[in-house]
Each structure stands twice: as structure tokens, then as C-alpha cells.
Enzyme design. Sequence first.
Site, PDB file in Angstrom:
ATOM      1  N   GLU A 183      36.969  40.437  39.503  1.00  0.00           N
ATOM      2  CA  GLU A 183      36.920  41.350  38.355  1.00  0.00           C
ATOM      3  C   GLU A 183      37.310  42.787  38.676  1.00  0.00           C
ATOM      4  O   GLU A 183      37.752  43.516  37.789  1.00  0.00           O
ATOM      5  CB  GLU A 183      35.502  41.320  37.733  1.00  0.00           C
ATOM      6  CG  GLU A 183      34.885  39.977  37.964  1.00  0.00           C
ATOM      7  CD  GLU A 183      33.953  39.398  36.923  1.00  0.00           C
ATOM      8  OE1 GLU A 183      34.042  39.719  35.741  1.00  0.00           O
ATOM      9  OE2 GLU A 183      33.133  38.569  37.340  1.00  0.00           O
ATOM     10  N   GLY A 206      41.051  28.736  39.390  1.00  0.00           N
ATOM     11  CA  GLY A 206      42.368  29.257  39.735  1.00  0.00           C
ATOM     12  C   GLY A 206      42.316  30.402  40.723  1.00  0.00           C
ATOM     13  O   GLY A 206      43.340  30.983  41.089  1.00  0.00           O
ATOM     14  N   GLY A 242      33.901  39.944  46.791  1.00  0.00           N
ATOM     15  CA  GLY A 242      34.460  39.279  45.599  1.00  0.00           C
ATOM     16  C   GLY A 242      35.545  40.126  44.961  1.00  0.00           C
ATOM     17  O   GLY A 242      35.454  41.346  44.917  1.00  0.00           O
ATOM     18  N   PHE A 282      38.000  32.869  32.972  1.00  0.00           N
ATOM     19  CA  PHE A 282      37.811  34.299  32.657  1.00  0.00           C
ATOM     20  C   PHE A 282      36.467  34.577  32.000  1.00  0.00           C
ATOM     21  O   PHE A 282      36.288  35.607  31.355  1.00  0.00           O
ATOM     22  CB  PHE A 282      38.947  34.821  31.773  1.00  0.00           C
ATOM     23  CG  PHE A 282      40.321  34.381  32.217  1.00  0.00           C
ATOM     24  CD1 PHE A 282      40.774  34.714  33.487  1.00  0.00           C
ATOM     25  CD2 PHE A 282      41.139  33.640  31.393  1.00  0.00           C
ATOM     26  CE1 PHE A 282      42.038  34.308  33.908  1.00  0.00           C
ATOM     27  CE2 PHE A 282      42.394  33.223  31.806  1.00  0.00           C
ATOM     28  CZ  PHE A 282      42.846  33.564  33.065  1.00  0.00           C
ATOM     29  N   ASN A 331      41.235  36.009  52.098  1.00  0.00           N
ATOM     30  CA  ASN A 331      42.597  35.487  52.067  1.00  0.00           C
ATOM     31  C   ASN A 331      43.457  36.451  51.247  1.00  0.00           C
ATOM     32  O   ASN A 331      43.408  36.460  50.020  1.00  0.00           O
ATOM     33  CB  ASN A 331      42.590  34.091  51.422  1.00  0.00           C
ATOM     34  CG  ASN A 331      43.966  33.466  51.373  1.00  0.00           C
ATOM     35  OD1 ASN A 331      44.993  34.150  51.377  1.00  0.00           O
ATOM     36  ND2 ASN A 331      43.997  32.146  51.327  1.00  0.00           N
ATOM     37  N   PRO A 332      44.213  37.313  51.930  1.00  0.00           N
ATOM     38  CA  PRO A 332      44.976  38.342  51.206  1.00  0.00           C
ATOM     39  C   PRO A 332      45.935  37.759  50.167  1.00  0.00           C
ATOM     40  O   PRO A 332      46.271  38.429  49.201  1.00  0.00           O
ATOM     41  CB  PRO A 332      45.760  39.041  52.321  1.00  0.00           C
ATOM     42  CG  PRO A 332      45.043  38.710  53.577  1.00  0.00           C
ATOM     43  CD  PRO A 332      44.382  37.382  53.380  1.00  0.00           C
TER      44      PRO A 332
HETATM   45 MO1  MOS Z   1      33.545  36.065  34.831  1.00  0.00          MO
HETATM   46  S1  MOS Z   1      33.583  37.014  32.970  1.00  0.00           S
HETATM   47  O1  MOS Z   1      31.870  36.385  35.203  1.00  0.00           O
HETATM   48  O2  MOS Z   1      33.791  34.430  34.537  1.00  0.00           O
END
Ligand code: MOS
Length: 753
Positions: free
Chosen positions: A708, A469, A705, A243, A634-635
Site C-alpha cells: 500500500e 498477485g 510490506g 485490492f 524481492n526487488p
Molecule cells: Mo488491502 S485494502 O488491506 O487488501
Amino acid sequence: MKTNYTGQPANRVDGSLKVTGTAKYAAEFEAEGLLFGYIINSTIAKGKIKEIDISQAMQVAGVVQIFTHENVSGLAWFNKSYKDMDSPPGDPFRPLYDHKIRYSMQPIGLVVATTFEVARFAASLIKVTYKEEKLVTNLQDNLHRSKKAPMGKVGYVQPKSRGDAESVFAKAEYKIEGEYVHAAEHHNPLEMFATTAIWEEDGKVTLYDKTQGVSNVQLYISNIFGLSLKNVRVVSPFVGGGFGSGLRPQYQVFMATLAALELRRPVRVVMTRQQMFSFGHRPGTVQRVAMSADENGKLTSIQHEAYGETSQFEDYTEIVVNWSGTMYNCENVKLKYELVKLDVATPTDMRAPGAVTSAHAFESAIDEIAYAVKIDPLEFRKINYAEDDQVEGKPYSSKELRACYDQGAAKFGWSGRSIEPRSMREGNQLIGWGMANGAWDALQMPAKAQAVLSLDGKLTVSSGTSEIGTGTYTIMTQIAAETLGMDINDVTFKLGDTLMPMAPLQGGSWTAASVGSAVKAVCEEVKAKLFKLASKTKHSPLSGAAPKELTMAEGHIFLISDPGSRLSIIEVMRLTETDSIIESGMSGPDPAAKTTHSFNSHAAVFAEVKVDEDLGTVIVTRVVCAVAAGKILNPKTAGSQILGSVVWGISKALEEETVMDNNFGRFMNHNLGEYHVAVNKDINDIDIIFVEEHDDLVNPLGIKGVGEIGIIAVAPAIANAVFHATGVRVRDLPITMDKVLQLAEEDKNQVRV
Ligand code: MOS
């Protein structure tokens, strides 16, 4: 033959390794004679260590060595502060460098013993006396000390204002303003930071480390210990959640390497859960937003200022207010972003850094101004919809946010909403519907990969990226298999080793695009090589064929015009006496594309809450998150990314905050008992929609991507739903029952207009 190419919901290729416990994490690598380290942290936030008495601890049977600034700081390799790839401007913190204490829980020593328990017990016998100094940790009390944020951190751009927002606001009939606050938050991945450092006879060291970037750790460690890059190998095949916390090397890797080199023994250092709160966090931020609109709901001015906390020694920056200039059409925009230096650890990137912070304030303010002009908040967003990037004056390569609105609203049933707050209820439960949207950069970084095709027809592709992950192993395998028309089971993707071709940090939601493009590029080269070889085969159906006449599928090369005329990969290699095909390559963003277009992913989030009228408790009963992020590789794994983001968004809106005691300068709830996160019982229905978005410009794979984008708009959607339910606007996160009740009480005492 079954193929699981991109766009298909392929199962995780590493799934069985994980569920059977076969996947190895940093603290699970074994070595003969392994020693264990336990880190000691300061109990004060600011001052100096007067004395650190290790004599009693050294007596404990099994203790091998105790490292402190007194026996480490004199070494030659430690006389310069080295930055890592994710360092903000300033001087990075150097553990065990001197007797100065810069923040609470600063690491000040390492006990190394034959077992972890002995090391921890011995650490409890170390007596540290301090000379304390006056400290400052309260952000809200120190806004007057704020300073303009400097350039220098990767990705940071100064916000740009336009027009004259202040005077338009002053004259406006419809306007709102508000201050929004959230405290610090911590990442809390399942796996604690850990390093197993293996010292080797020839002066080399291998580090099994928990990190989001093996190359970053290699560079950092080789710099601070004065080792050549080739003598530092960093390995990290699996990471139990990052994260952002693993973008910068954390202090356990320094400690483990130090001990291994000094003692010439393998050493493992694992942080405790409490120590996971001691090295950087999402910075507490105070934001002020003011907006005005005309009677038709057109935005006439936007002002957004943000004050983020940083440490005394580094200026951690994130993009907070910039988004407010791009999201909507508005001629008058004033943006400001400043930092306040406090006696805390340097904050660090945490999922969608800056954007979640921004959206909480800005998208709540949009809801407020929509209410001021009495227009449905979704309709208001459509009225002010920006087709192009309003700051750069460039079109987006693609922007299907409108489709996110429409599909999300349809799924949620938004059209059935009555605009009035407190207009929907079920007995004691006030029901509220809120929505918000978010954007994130679609980035690509240079990355390298290697592909090896062996005589048995198996392909191994590698790149030194990481798997936190997200599904990286799986999507890279899909991309490689698709490019070469091979069965997914004949393809293996490897990552997380500095012996592999270099990849960027795994962050910013850019890994799929960056590493994926490199994987595609090397596989294209393997394919070109195979076509050349196929053409060279004698007396075969493919003899003399030109590359453009050929294609691949099901592990075979064949003529496009005559699919029956084919050779398997193995046959082509045998016939041409080729033992293996090895190709290396790199891929990077197209610099020309950036000059003509902006690249963003988008999401619209719709949330339903039930608020108990008497107790003020908030339950999120439904969330619909509609995402436009280019092609979805990959849904299944992408869906999990968004699902996790929504769960975290709920957690952020209602529960997460790290509470600072400003007398001690310490985060007090530094454990999972008191740092609240959403649990199963807090999560109800979550629907994820991937809106179709075609993008030829963003990168060769057409992907943006999904790491986030899913979290960004969740907290404001919930905050807006709470307003719709209750008529009170909680501007401080998390939205806890006490805040709801107190504001409801204050609201009752006001004469309503
Ligand atoms: Mo993410 S906060 O760019 O690992």
C-alpha cells in the site's frame, strides 16, 4: 548452484502457470453436472419488494431453481446476522434475508440453470415491483448528520488531538484552509468475484472462491449455514486482483453455497462487471484542513477533519486524520473523523484505505502552507520533519523518509525547480513539479505454517494465505529456501486452502511479515531437526556435532569450521532412516516491541505534469517514488507492487470516481467503459527507488510490506504539480480538465496579491 534468496530479484515461481493459463481461478474449477447461477439485483435504492414474480422465468427450459427472500428467509440457519473477520460495527448485510431494499443493486435473487446464458435470460423475465422510500445518498448535503465513528473495526483507532490548534490558528499570520473532496471509487480487479461450490454426499461443501482470506470465508459460510468448520473447505490458489475488495466474503459465495446445499448439485456463480460495483467501495469523503506556520516555516497548528460515508447498517471506519498528527512536528493538532449514514452499500477497504484519502487533503495542504510562507515544499517538510511518532511519543523502529526525500529529489532533479507557479512551460504546455509523502503501518499478524521435508530432499511449505498477485508464492519460497540453504527449485510453497495452517486475511500490507515470519519459524524448526539427525549419524563427518557447530547451504549440512565435512539433506535422512520431517508452527508480533516503538513504512513521491493551457488536460510525464519499507525481499515483485501503486495513484488523481445519481441512489458509471482508469497511454516514466532501511525491531525478517505504501502520496504529488504548473488549486479529485479550466477562469477574475 544458483540460489534466489531474499533480497534477490527472483522471478515469480507461479509466472509460467499464469502465462500458460494453467493457474486456476475460482470460476475455472469444473464438476460433473455443474449448474450456473445468475444474480438479480434491485433497481431501486431504498424501499421494499412488493412482489417478485418468477413464474415466467421458471418456465424457461434449463432453469432449475430461483432463490429469493420468499423461499429462503424462513430457513433456521438464517436468523442471525454473522460478522466476518473484516466486519465493521453494525449488522452485516444478509442477502435474500427479507423484502427490504437497503441500497441500489442489492442482490435480491439467484436464478440457477444448466447454463449461464439460460440463467441470465431467465433473470430478465423476473418481474419485481417495489414500494419506494425516500433515500439519502448525497454526502456533501448531509454533513450535518455526521456522527463520531465507533471503535470496532480491526485497526481503527480514534484520532487524538493535542494543544490548542484553533486559537493558534486564529492568531496566526501565515495560514491556509481548504476543503478537499473525493467521490466513491471502486476496486475493479481483473477477476470478477466467483465461487464454484461443490456439494458432497456426506454433507460437506468445497468452495473454490475468489477471496483474500479462505479462513474468513470458511468461518462466515459455516456460521450462516450452520455447518461445522470441518464440513466447509475453501480453496483459492489464485486471485486475479483484490485490492481489499476480497477481504470480506462477497455475496456470490453465499449464493453459490446456498444453491449447492439446497439443490445438492455443484453450482458456479460469477458476478458480472456491473455487479462488481454493488458491494462496497472506497467511501466518498469530505475533508477540511487548516494549518498555520511561523515565518521560519515551522508548523504552529494543524486542523484536519474528515467526513466519510457509510451505509445505514454498518459503520465502516478507516484511519484518515490520525496520520496528520504523526507526520510532522507540531504542538497544536486538532483532529476529527465522523461518519455520515447514507443509503449505500457499506464501503470497504480499498488499497491503503484512509491513508490515500488523508494524504490527498493533508499533503496538498502542506503544499499550500509552504507556498503561504514561500518555502520550497520539500524544504518545508524537512523543517517540520518528525523523528518520532508525535502521537504516541515513541521512536520509530526505523524511518528513512529523509533518505527518500534526498534520493527521490536527486533522481527527479528537484533542485532545478523554480518555486513560482506558472514559471515553467513548453509552448502551450504548462509544466509543474509537485511532491508529497506518505506513511503506512508496518503490521504483523499471527500466522501459522507447516513444512514437510521429504526423502527426495524436496521441501513443501504451506500456509492458508492468499496470492492476490503480489508475489506471495515467490517470496515465501525464497524465505524457506534461504532458511534451509536449499535451491529455490527444491522448495514449493502452497497457499489458499483451509486444510492448510491458518493465516490472516491478505491485507494491510502485512502478509510478507506475518506469513513470512511463520514460514521462517517452521523452516528453522526443520533445520534444528536436521542438525539433531546429522549429529546422530554414525561414522559420518557430522557425528556428534553440536547444533551451533553446524550450518546449511546448497542442500547440505556442514561444519562451520570445516565446510568440506558435509552431508546432503538426503544423506542425513537416509542415514537416520527418516522418511520425512514435518514441522508446524506459528509466529506473531512481539507485544513488547509495540510498547517501545512505532512501526511505519514511508514514501516520498515526486511528479511532473504537463497541463495544456487552453484545454486544461493534465498528463503525468514523470513520477519518482522513493520507498523506505525495511528489507525488500524481492526487488522485482516489490517493484511491481510500487509500480502498480503509482499507476493507480495517477488514475486516482486524474480519472477515477464512481458517480452517484442522487435521485436514484445509484452509481451510474458501473462499467469499465464509463468508470475511467489509467490506460497505457496515460502512463509515462515511473522510477522506483527502494531506500536502504535496516530494521531489527519490526519483525525477524526486518520487512515492512509494500502493498500500500506506493499509492498513498501519488495523488497529492500530482495535485501539487498541477498547482505549480497552473497556479490553480484543484481540491476535488479527480483533477479533470473542466475543473482546471473553471478554476483558472475564476483565478483570472481575482485580483492577485
Ligand atoms: Mo488491502 S485494502 O488491506 O487488501
